[in-house]
Design an enzyme around this catalytic site. Structure first.
Site, short mmCIF file in Angstrom:
data_model
loop_
_atom_site.label_atom_id
_atom_site.label_comp_id
_atom_site.label_asym_id
_atom_site.label_seq_id
_atom_site.Cartn_x
_atom_site.Cartn_y
_atom_site.Cartn_z
N TYR A 118 17.65 32.75 77.66
CA TYR A 118 16.71 31.63 77.62
C TYR A 118 16.89 30.90 76.29
O TYR A 118 15.96 30.77 75.49
CB TYR A 118 15.26 32.06 77.86
CG TYR A 118 14.54 30.97 78.62
CD1 TYR A 118 14.82 30.74 79.96
CD2 TYR A 118 13.64 30.12 77.98
CE1 TYR A 118 14.22 29.71 80.65
CE2 TYR A 118 13.04 29.08 78.66
CZ TYR A 118 13.34 28.88 80.00
OH TYR A 118 12.76 27.85 80.68
N GLY A 170 17.56 27.33 68.26
CA GLY A 170 17.77 28.39 67.27
C GLY A 170 19.01 29.20 67.62
O GLY A 170 19.89 29.44 66.78
N HIS A 171 19.10 29.62 68.90
CA HIS A 171 20.30 30.35 69.34
C HIS A 171 21.55 29.48 69.19
O HIS A 171 22.60 29.95 68.78
CB HIS A 171 20.18 30.73 70.83
CG HIS A 171 19.07 31.67 71.15
ND1 HIS A 171 17.99 31.30 71.90
CD2 HIS A 171 18.88 32.98 70.83
CE1 HIS A 171 17.18 32.33 72.05
NE2 HIS A 171 17.69 33.36 71.41
N GLN A 209 13.82 47.75 74.43
CA GLN A 209 13.08 47.26 73.27
C GLN A 209 11.70 46.73 73.64
O GLN A 209 10.97 46.24 72.77
CB GLN A 209 13.89 46.23 72.48
CG GLN A 209 14.10 44.89 73.17
CD GLN A 209 15.08 44.03 72.40
OE1 GLN A 209 16.29 44.25 72.45
NE2 GLN A 209 14.59 43.03 71.68
N ASP A 239 13.53 36.63 63.03
CA ASP A 239 13.25 38.05 63.20
C ASP A 239 13.71 38.76 61.92
O ASP A 239 14.71 39.49 61.92
CB ASP A 239 14.01 38.59 64.43
CG ASP A 239 13.55 37.91 65.70
OD1 ASP A 239 12.41 38.13 66.11
OD2 ASP A 239 14.32 37.11 66.26
N GLN A 286 14.02 42.53 62.00
CA GLN A 286 15.17 42.91 62.83
C GLN A 286 16.48 42.73 62.03
O GLN A 286 17.36 43.60 62.07
CB GLN A 286 15.20 42.05 64.09
CG GLN A 286 16.48 42.20 64.90
CD GLN A 286 16.42 41.47 66.23
OE1 GLN A 286 15.83 41.98 67.16
NE2 GLN A 286 17.02 40.30 66.31
O1 PAF Z 1 16.72 39.07 68.83
C1 PAF Z 1 16.96 39.32 70.04
O2 PAF Z 1 17.02 38.44 70.88
C2 PAF Z 1 17.14 40.77 70.46
O3 PAF Z 1 16.29 41.62 69.78
C3 PAF Z 1 18.61 41.25 70.35
C4 PAF Z 1 19.08 41.29 68.90
C5 PAF Z 1 19.51 40.35 71.16
C6 PAF Z 1 18.73 42.67 70.91
O4 PAF Z 1 18.36 42.72 72.25
#
Ligand code: PAF
Length: 278
Positions: A32, A36-37, A61, A150, A153
């Site tokens: 989705y 940002g991506h 997760q 994140d 993360q």
């Molecule tokens: O940031 C995310 O979208 C998720 O946590 C990742 C790093 C793709 C792991 O599923």
């Protein structure tokens, strides 16, 4: 650009690239895709010869009662964005391809994962570390790209890559925001109009904290108090946490003297959003 669904099909493609001496970048995502991506993919394309985007809503997760089933998915839309951004391949496995039904091996971490998001999502980072290390083994990239939104993360993955000797450069990329300041997130699609407006309180409150520091306030508890009270002035917002931490260790800072990360998680209605500022 190809969409590959199995590990057996992906591995020979990447091996052939490596044989030619090409540098491979990996952008792990849960799909989705938003701007940002896209910024991660564009950066990866500019720094590598080949770019793989993984597009996988990772079940491990998500905790019980979280939004695994309703998490937005649209592979055709994602493929168009990846193609436009210059990616070479999307790895889009089914959950059964990534996890054996009797899977019993996980990658877990102490310390960094216990505070902030780890408090309300105690199994979240175990799932993230597990899937990211699987992706690192499957794709064997030279570099992997993660967003600073994140922030916990990113710190966790940097530490995991160091501790487990992954020979992969972890590249952190800046937060991409909407014109009004809202940090881009796939979960923003859950917000109705009123919630979308209310969600601006995250960035506004973080900026308030940043300004306090810039004007000479060093006491983290005073800064947190002001941020929390600002967030609570928004009736649709409920604070999960506001923390001021060392960006590498995620340990709380009492007196802000050096680089500090102000991180927050806030429920806007039922949607939990995160944001941060350095
Ligand atoms: O940031 C995310 O979208 C998720 O946590 C990742 C790093 C793709 C792991 O599923």
């Amino acid at each position: 650009m190809q969409v590959i669904k199995t590990i057996d099909k992906l591995r020979p493609i990447v091996k052939a690239w490596k044989k030619e001496g090409l540098r491979v970048g990996l952008v792990p995502t849960m799909g989705y895709l938003h701007e940002g991506h896209k910024s991660l993919i564009v950066r990866a394309v500019s720094e590598n010869d080949k770019v793989v985007v993984s597009d996988f809503v990772n079940p491990t997760q998500f905790g019980a009662g979280e939004d695994l089933a309703s998490y937005p998915r649209d592979i055709d839309r994602d493929a168009a964005i990846c193609e436009q951004a210059g990616a070479d391949l999307i790895f889009h496995p089914e959950p059964e391809e990534m996890y054996f039904t009797d899977n019993c091996t996980f990658v877990d971490m102490d310390g960094l994962t216990k505070g902030l998001c780890g408090k309300t999502r105690p199994t979240h980072f175990r799932g993230v570390c597990t899937v990211v290390s699987k992706l690192f083994h499957i794709v064997a990239p030279d570099r992997a790209y993660f967003g600073q939104k994140d922030a916990q993360q990113l710190a966790v993955i940097r530490r995991m890559a160091r501790d487990l000797n992954f020979d992969i450069e972890i590249v952190g990329c800046p937060i991409v925001r909407e014109a009004d300041g809202l940090a881009m997130s796939s979960r923003n699609t859950y917000l109705n109009d009123a919630e979308r407006k209310a969600a601006l309180i995250l960035h506004k409150s973080l900026m308030l904290g940043k300004e306090m520091i810039e004007q000479g306030e060093h006491d983290a508890s005073q800064i947190k108090k002001a941020i929390i009270s600002n967030i609570e002035s928004e009736p649709l917002a409920k604070v999960d946490y506001v923390e001021i931490v060392n960006p590498d260790t995620m340990e709380n800072i009492d007196t802000v003297e050096d680089l500090a990360l102000i991180a927050t998680a806030v429920y806007i209605g039922k949607t939990r959003l995160i944001d941060n500022v350095m």
